[in-house]
Enzyme design. Structure first.
Site, PDB file in Angstrom:
ATOM      1  N   GLY A 137     -40.887 -52.726  54.623  1.00  0.00           N
ATOM      2  CA  GLY A 137     -42.137 -53.060  55.306  1.00  0.00           C
ATOM      3  C   GLY A 137     -43.278 -52.101  55.039  1.00  0.00           C
ATOM      4  O   GLY A 137     -43.713 -51.923  53.901  1.00  0.00           O
ATOM      5  N   GLU A 193     -34.264 -64.695  62.512  1.00  0.00           N
ATOM      6  CA  GLU A 193     -34.699 -66.050  62.208  1.00  0.00           C
ATOM      7  C   GLU A 193     -33.751 -67.055  62.877  1.00  0.00           C
ATOM      8  O   GLU A 193     -32.649 -66.711  63.314  1.00  0.00           O
ATOM      9  CB  GLU A 193     -34.683 -66.275  60.698  1.00  0.00           C
ATOM     10  CG  GLU A 193     -35.581 -65.341  59.909  1.00  0.00           C
ATOM     11  CD  GLU A 193     -37.056 -65.655  60.079  1.00  0.00           C
ATOM     12  OE1 GLU A 193     -37.384 -66.770  60.556  1.00  0.00           O
ATOM     13  OE2 GLU A 193     -37.883 -64.801  59.739  1.00  0.00           O
ATOM     14  N   LYS A 208     -32.833 -55.549  48.530  1.00  0.00           N
ATOM     15  CA  LYS A 208     -33.596 -54.296  48.586  1.00  0.00           C
ATOM     16  C   LYS A 208     -32.839 -53.173  47.890  1.00  0.00           C
ATOM     17  O   LYS A 208     -33.444 -52.326  47.220  1.00  0.00           O
ATOM     18  CB  LYS A 208     -33.879 -53.947  50.038  1.00  0.00           C
ATOM     19  CG  LYS A 208     -34.795 -54.946  50.735  1.00  0.00           C
ATOM     20  CD  LYS A 208     -34.879 -54.711  52.233  1.00  0.00           C
ATOM     21  CE  LYS A 208     -35.771 -55.750  52.905  1.00  0.00           C
ATOM     22  NZ  LYS A 208     -35.798 -55.601  54.379  1.00  0.00           N
TER      23      LYS A 208
END
Length: 431
Positions: A137, A193, A208
């Site tokens: 992020g 989600e 990642k």
């Protein structure tokens, strides 16, 4: 009179949680962005799937469903891709490069799968590829790895790179909740989600890890080469056992260079770490990553790993960088994969293990189990045993051993008549 500089034109693909914040920040910070870049930056178009949806702060005249047409316009300087997934994002990014535009993306899945393809396209057309927001992020992590540590030798990257799973494990520890209850809370708060598979099964963190390993070790690491385990099998009993032993459980992404320097590994899995380790104090949906370099030593990067505004901050940072290159004639760093180190399989990874067994409570069982460990070359560090009514639990913590040796040990333990079940297996890191 100073010459008026042509405004740089930006195409935005996707206007969801992050994309909408990118559009907002481009508008509210327009004067500052122009001063920092040396030229005004204008939003030239916003490609979306649902054009009738009201998007606060976005001029409806800029909205289009023709993403391909938008990126193919000759006046576009930078394409900001916030769609996610493999297609149509891959094709749109390639089209952007072919038309001379640079690209800023947060698409970790695409980078982990087709990073070399994108790098090659950017190089071929003299464009930039920036993707700081793809990992952790808002945390400035990839640019320090790509640029600040370019003269150093990185040996290890270890961290928490998925906020959803960190929130779940944190709630399991702080409240004693089970996995299902903690997941429900994460969903209700918007951390998970509706379909949490990518997060809880480790797919997000694995993508990642592939990106981090590739940059850190100057080696192409494909997503399929990253060992992946999620948090769905972590139980409240695992969390409680870790606490009793002065540890906590975290989902870690670990990228390591072998001790002889001839190979690398990349893996994602739950692990117990000591409460004294800095990563143990990373709570909620926050991310933190340790980088261990030969000259710089141990560096820690910490901050919000997701969310519209924090992630948009990283995107805007990339936008400023590539726009500065447009104005001043610079270029972003390209792919650095010169090392071409092989990626070792998980079986060759050496670490410690915490194993919980349900066994018959009678003399000789502990010795029998210990012999199995010895036969497979796995040394025992400590054993805890509790028993009641003819049943017992054994908690075994090993010394460092190859993962393949541990797997064969567990298979042999399961074949013992005195072992009713291997309740859990968890790696121990950070010691």
């Amino acid at each position: 009179m100073a010459e008026r500089v042509r405004p740089l034109q930006v195409a935005l693909l996707g206007c969801g949680v992050v994309g909408s914040q990118v559009a907002r920040l481009m508008t509210t910070h327009a004067a500052d962005l122009a001063a920092r870049i040396g030229a005004p930056v204008e939003l030239a178009g916003v490609a979306v799937r649902r054009p009738d949806k009201v998007r606060e702060g976005v001029d409806p005249e800029l909205v289009t469903t023709d993403a391909a047409g938008l990126v193919s316009r000759g006046d576009i300087d930078v394409v900001v891709e916030m769609i996610g997934g493999i297609e149509p994002a891959r094709s749109l990014i390639q089209a952007a490069f072919a038309n001379g535009a640079s690209v800023v993306t947060a698409n970790k899945a695409l980078l982990a799968k087709d990073g070399p393809l994108l790098y090659a396209a950017a190089e071929k057309h003299g464009a930039d590829l920036y993707f700081e927001a793809a990992v952790a992020g808002a945390i400035p992590l990839l640019r320090p790895l790509r640029e600040s540590l370019a003269g150093d030798k990185v040996n290890r990257v270890l961290g928490i790179v998925n906020g959803t799973t960190n929130f779940i494990l944190d709630r399991m520890e702080s409240s004693g909740a089970g996995y299902g209850e903690a997941l429900s809370e994460a969903t209700a708060l918007g951390y998970a989600e509706a379909d949490p598979t990518a997060d809880v099964e480790g797919f997000d963190a694995a993508a990642k890890a592939a990106i981090l390993a590739g940059i850190a070790f100057h080696t192409r690491v494909h997503l399929d080469e990253v060992h992946r385990e999620g948090v769905t099998e972590v139980t409240a009993a695992d969390i409680a056992c870790a606490r009793d032993m002065g540890r906590t459980v975290k989902l870690l992404a670990i990228c390591e260079r072998a001790e002889d320097g001839r190979s690398v590994t990349a893996r994602v899995h739950p692990a117990m770490i000591p409460l004294s380790h800095p990563l143990a104090s990373v709570r909620g949906a926050y991310n933190a990553v340790f980088v261990e370099a030969e000259a710089a030593g141990r560096l820690m990067f910490y901050g919000p790993g997701a969310g519209g505004v924090p992630t948009a901050s990283a995107v805007l940072g990339d936008l400023v960088a590539t726009c500065r290159n447009r104005v001043g004639g610079g270029r972003a760093p390209g792919e650095s994969a010169y090392a071409r180190l092989p990626v070792s399989p998980m079986g060759e990874v050496v670490t410690r293990y915490h194993i919980s067994l349900d066994v018959v409570d009678k003399p000789g069982v502990l010795a029998q189990c210990a012999m199995v460990f010895a036969d497979h070359g796995v040394s025992i560090d400590s054993v805890r045993q509790t028993g009641k009514d003819g049943e017992a639990s054994l908690i075994v913590v090993t010394h460092r051993a190859p993962d393949a040796a541990l797997a064969s040990t567990v298979a042999a333990l399961r074949r013992l008549d005195t072992v009713h079940g291997v309740v859990s297996i968890m790696r121990v890191e950070g010691e």
